[in-house]
Design an enzyme around this catalytic site. Structure first.
Site, mmCIF file in Angstrom:
data_model
loop_
_atom_site.group_PDB
_atom_site.id
_atom_site.type_symbol
_atom_site.label_atom_id
_atom_site.label_comp_id
_atom_site.label_asym_id
_atom_site.label_seq_id
_atom_site.Cartn_x
_atom_site.Cartn_y
_atom_site.Cartn_z
ATOM 1 N N ILE A 34 -0.143 4.067 -8.138
ATOM 2 C CA ILE A 34 -0.272 5.483 -8.493
ATOM 3 C C ILE A 34 1.058 5.998 -9.052
ATOM 4 O O ILE A 34 1.076 6.794 -9.994
ATOM 5 C CB ILE A 34 -0.715 6.326 -7.265
ATOM 6 C CG1 ILE A 34 -2.098 5.869 -6.784
ATOM 7 C CG2 ILE A 34 -0.722 7.818 -7.587
ATOM 8 C CD1 ILE A 34 -3.215 6.034 -7.796
ATOM 9 N N GLU B 218 -18.908 3.850 -13.992
ATOM 10 C CA GLU B 218 -17.743 4.366 -13.255
ATOM 11 C C GLU B 218 -16.420 3.908 -13.862
ATOM 12 O O GLU B 218 -15.412 4.588 -13.729
ATOM 13 C CB GLU B 218 -17.825 3.967 -11.771
ATOM 14 C CG GLU B 218 -17.605 2.487 -11.437
ATOM 15 C CD GLU B 218 -18.888 1.649 -11.489
ATOM 16 O OE1 GLU B 218 -19.833 2.062 -12.190
ATOM 17 O OE2 GLU B 218 -18.925 0.576 -10.858
ATOM 18 N N PRO C 5 15.200 0.757 6.280
ATOM 19 C CA PRO C 5 14.314 -0.214 5.609
ATOM 20 C C PRO C 5 14.495 -0.196 4.083
ATOM 21 O O PRO C 5 14.480 -1.255 3.446
ATOM 22 C CB PRO C 5 12.904 0.254 5.987
ATOM 23 C CG PRO C 5 13.084 1.069 7.228
ATOM 24 C CD PRO C 5 14.438 1.685 7.138
ATOM 25 N N TYR D 37 -13.537 -7.027 -0.005
ATOM 26 C CA TYR D 37 -13.046 -6.778 1.351
ATOM 27 C C TYR D 37 -11.542 -6.926 1.436
ATOM 28 O O TYR D 37 -10.863 -6.205 2.128
ATOM 29 C CB TYR D 37 -13.638 -7.810 2.316
ATOM 30 C CG TYR D 37 -14.901 -7.376 2.969
ATOM 31 C CD1 TYR D 37 -15.039 -6.097 3.477
ATOM 32 C CD2 TYR D 37 -15.962 -8.263 3.083
ATOM 33 C CE1 TYR D 37 -16.225 -5.703 4.077
ATOM 34 C CE2 TYR D 37 -17.143 -7.886 3.679
ATOM 35 C CZ TYR D 37 -17.274 -6.601 4.181
ATOM 36 O OH TYR D 37 -18.436 -6.218 4.766
ATOM 37 N N CYS E 162 -25.922 -1.053 -11.391
ATOM 38 C CA CYS E 162 -26.016 -2.513 -11.414
ATOM 39 C C CYS E 162 -26.986 -3.009 -10.332
ATOM 40 O O CYS E 162 -28.183 -2.829 -10.484
ATOM 41 C CB CYS E 162 -24.632 -3.131 -11.312
ATOM 42 S SG CYS E 162 -24.575 -4.735 -12.126
ATOM 43 N N SER F 194 0.820 -1.231 0.000
ATOM 44 C CA SER F 194 0.000 0.000 0.000
ATOM 45 C C SER F 194 0.846 1.270 0.000
ATOM 46 O O SER F 194 0.534 2.244 0.660
ATOM 47 C CB SER F 194 -0.943 0.063 1.218
ATOM 48 O OG SER F 194 -1.654 -1.116 1.335
ATOM 49 N N GLU G 113 6.149 -15.461 -3.444
ATOM 50 C CA GLU G 113 5.352 -15.570 -4.667
ATOM 51 C C GLU G 113 5.863 -14.730 -5.825
ATOM 52 O O GLU G 113 5.665 -15.061 -6.982
ATOM 53 C CB GLU G 113 3.908 -15.139 -4.387
ATOM 54 C CG GLU G 113 3.173 -16.136 -3.551
ATOM 55 C CD GLU G 113 1.829 -15.598 -3.127
ATOM 56 O OE1 GLU G 113 1.769 -14.394 -2.806
ATOM 57 O OE2 GLU G 113 0.881 -16.380 -3.126
ATOM 58 N N LYS H 190 22.896 9.780 1.211
ATOM 59 C CA LYS H 190 23.029 8.513 1.916
ATOM 60 C C LYS H 190 22.393 7.385 1.108
ATOM 61 O O LYS H 190 22.998 6.321 0.919
ATOM 62 C CB LYS H 190 22.330 8.656 3.266
ATOM 63 C CG LYS H 190 22.654 7.568 4.244
ATOM 64 C CD LYS H 190 22.140 7.976 5.614
ATOM 65 C CE LYS H 190 22.242 6.837 6.589
ATOM 66 N NZ LYS H 190 21.611 7.185 7.870
ATOM 67 N N HIS I 245 -21.670 -0.557 -15.577
ATOM 68 C CA HIS I 245 -20.844 0.126 -14.571
ATOM 69 C C HIS I 245 -20.167 1.335 -15.210
ATOM 70 O O HIS I 245 -18.994 1.267 -15.597
ATOM 71 C CB HIS I 245 -19.780 -0.831 -14.015
ATOM 72 C CG HIS I 245 -20.322 -1.837 -13.070
ATOM 73 N ND1 HIS I 245 -20.496 -1.586 -11.733
ATOM 74 C CD2 HIS I 245 -20.749 -3.104 -13.268
ATOM 75 C CE1 HIS I 245 -20.997 -2.659 -11.138
ATOM 76 N NE2 HIS I 245 -21.158 -3.594 -12.049
HETATM 77 N N1 GLN Z 1 -25.663 -9.289 -7.939
HETATM 78 C C1 GLN Z 1 -26.206 -8.705 -9.101
HETATM 79 C C2 GLN Z 1 -26.076 -9.620 -10.310
HETATM 80 O O1 GLN Z 1 -25.302 -10.532 -10.318
HETATM 81 C C3 GLN Z 1 -25.578 -7.349 -9.383
HETATM 82 C C4 GLN Z 1 -24.122 -7.405 -9.666
HETATM 83 C C5 GLN Z 1 -23.469 -6.054 -9.621
HETATM 84 O O2 GLN Z 1 -23.991 -5.126 -9.027
HETATM 85 N N2 GLN Z 1 -22.302 -5.920 -10.205
HETATM 86 O O3 GLN Z 1 -26.752 -9.419 -11.291
#
Ligand code: GLN
Length: 550
Positions: free
Chosen positions: A18, A525, A188, A53, A397, A13, A147, A221, A523
């Protein structure tokens, strides 16, 4: 063809992605054609099966690749569309080698990490470099991980294969600052460079992440102990926005240093027949203007994101960035109020949302994509609130699917309407699997993935925002709005503002008599760039701002 390899040391991280992206921008600003590659040493074939997550968002490419989120950073910084193959994983590499082995292509030889795995890695990188002036390859993980060894060995060999003038190794490392003594520590970094050298890679440039300016002594250094030129110790101080990083690195001289070390003037004059103006004078003016507006905007709004992974912001990285881009265009800082969808599952969700609203935190409501049932009813409640109180709403979505469920239940009076993802025996499966999805067993890579076209309805808000009839957005889902219900939904006032060209699938929905209520099955975004904010995000932010200053 030139190659830049970027490794990371000391901790993860560090902003290696970036840094890599910023280097890409600095070279693009010098008119070079740049490709970028992310290597992930984990064993997955792709990021599709990884939990947001643990790993942040899964970024989807046009060709349907489910990739590491750094691919998203690359796309945003160098403004290109990358492919699934730009993300190399150990899984992909081993799979290819093992398939070749089964086909008998190794002719009885013992199949080994060196040379077979390393050759496959090199071959993939070389293929990605074809047609580009420079290819930037970021090695995920930290030097010293077991790895990443085959990958580091492969990039070590690279120098031999393509010649020393064509390869540059950049090591991104951390200089911790000890507050008690007021010192910046180099040990380090020394250790991680030592580790790198023990596997045969001598870094050419050190990019040092630091909270405080490092000063001449530290530079000397590091140069001495890590055996790099003094000018090759680059300070990378914490920036106010990630988009400022290229400007900071340019100020540190990194761009010109790369030009010199890789002898890019030659490439440049060959490419632009003798002219070598831009090679030392990158055009960063547009970029600088965007950064200025991100740092010092005139206005400020707050958008609530009602989602499941509100604790790990990386899970929604592209959405956050798309809001930043739209904000910059509208000279507006977009604050985000994270709301855990489960919080809105209780009966008094109205009071909770009223409260947020009174605090000025509900300028707009965004419900992002997601999988799994947790929080779904909270999302549906938030959408009902947005619809009834005329708060700008953007559903992405799963967010759009929830909007359809909400509309079916509360406007069309289809009691118990749901998605079969969450309730198999719902009396009204308004969101459902298409027949071809029903019998699938393997979960990886079985979704509707990648860019799909949609035809927009002429006089819809969606159409006027995009300003065209045919649009392409990237998808990643299994479920669809059930075609059997399109008619009922529309009869009750929901506009299906975009359909797949065959007229079968609902790609966009919207509501009339509402300042901004749009849902999209794709999507958007993923396609937003700082210099080209996505029209839906732009419209969303603009409407919220308008509501606020009106
Ligand atoms: N879970 C939903 C599906 O599989 C929406 C998936 C998502 O939001 N990317 O259709």
């Amino acid at each position: 063809m030139k190659y830049i390899f970027i490794t990371g040391g000391v901790v993860s991280s560090l902003g290696k992605g970036i840094t890599a992206s910023s280097i890409g921008r600095l070279l693009k600003a010098r008119n070079f054609d740049v490709n970028m590659v992310k290597i992930d040493p984990y064993l997955q074939i792709d990021a599709g099966t990884m939990s947001p997550y643990e790993h942040g968002e899964v970024f989807v490419t046009d060709d349907g690749g489910e990739t590491d989120l750094d691919i998203g950073n690359y796309e945003r910084f160098i403004d290109v569309s990358l492919k699934a193959d730009n993300n190399i994983t150990a899984g992909k590499v081993y799979k290819t080698v093992l398939e070749k082995e089964r086909r008998g292509e190794y002719l009885g030889k013992t199949v080994q990490v060196i040379p077979h795995i390393t050759d496959e890695i090199k071959e993939r990188i070389k293929k990605l470099g074809e047609g580009y002036d420079i290819t930037i390859v970021e090695i995920g993980g930290t030097v010293g991980d077991i790895e990443s060894l085959p990958f580091l060995e492969a990039i070590r060999q690279f120098k031999k294969d393509v010649g020393k003038d064509n390869v540059l190794y950049i090591h991104v490392s951390l200089l911790p600052y000890l507050k008690t003594t007021g010192e910046v520590k180099t040990k380090p970094t020394q250790h991680s460079v030592k580790e790198l050298r023990s596997i045969g890679i001598q870094p050419d440039i050190l990019v040092c992440r630091t909270e405080v300016p490092i000063g001449e002594k530290i530079r000397e250094k590091l140069a001495l102990f890590c055996d790099v030129d003094r000018e090759a110790v680059i300070e990378a101080r914490d920036a106010r926005t990630i988009y400022e990083v290229p400007l900071n690195l340019e100020k540190e001289g990194l761009g010109n240093l790369i030009v010199k070390k890789l002898k890019l003037t030659e490439v440049y004059s060959r490419k632009y027949s003798g002219d070598s103006k831009r090679v030392f004078e990158p055009d960063l003016s547009q970029w600088r203007a965007i950064v200025d507006r991100i740092i010092n905007p005139l206005h400020e709004i707050t958008v609530a994101i009602v989602g499941k992974y509100v604790k790990l912001k990386d899970a929604y990285m592209s959405i956050i960035e798309a809001l930043v881009h739209a904000g910059a265009k509208n000279d507006t800082r977009v604050n985000i109020r994270w709301i855990n969808a489960e919080e809105l599952e209780s009966k008094n969700y109205m009071d909770i949302l009223d409260n947020y609203r009174e605090n000025g935190e509900l300028g707009g409501i965004l419900v992002p994509g997601g999988f799994g049932e947790r929080g779904v009813n909270g999302k549906i409640n938030a959408i009902r609130y947005a619809r009834e109180k005329k708060i700008p709403f953007l559903g992405i979505c799963l967010g759009m699917q929830c909007a359809v469920i909400e509309y079916a239940r509360n406007v069309c009076n289809l009691e118990g309407a749901h998605s079969t993802e969450f309730h198999k025996d719902t009396p009204h499966p308004v969101v459902d699997l298409l027949p071809e999805q029903v019998n699938l067993k393997e979960k990886g890579g079985t979704m509707r993935l990648g860019a799909y076209p949609a035809v927009l309805k002429e006089d819809s808000l969606t159409h006027s925002l995009y300003g065209k009839k045919m649009v392409y957005e990237r998808h990643r889902h299994r479920y669809e709005v059930n075609p059997k219900y399109h008619h009922i939904l529309e009869r009750n006032g929901l506009t299906i503002s975009g359909m797949s060209p065959d007229g079968k699938l609902a790609e966009f929905i919207e509501l009339k008599d509402h300042p901004f209520f749009i849902g999209t099955q794709g999507h958007p975004e993923f396609k937003s760039r700082p210099n080209r904010p996505h029209p839906l995000f732009d419209g969303f932010v603009r409407t919220i701002l308008y509501n606020k200053i009106r």
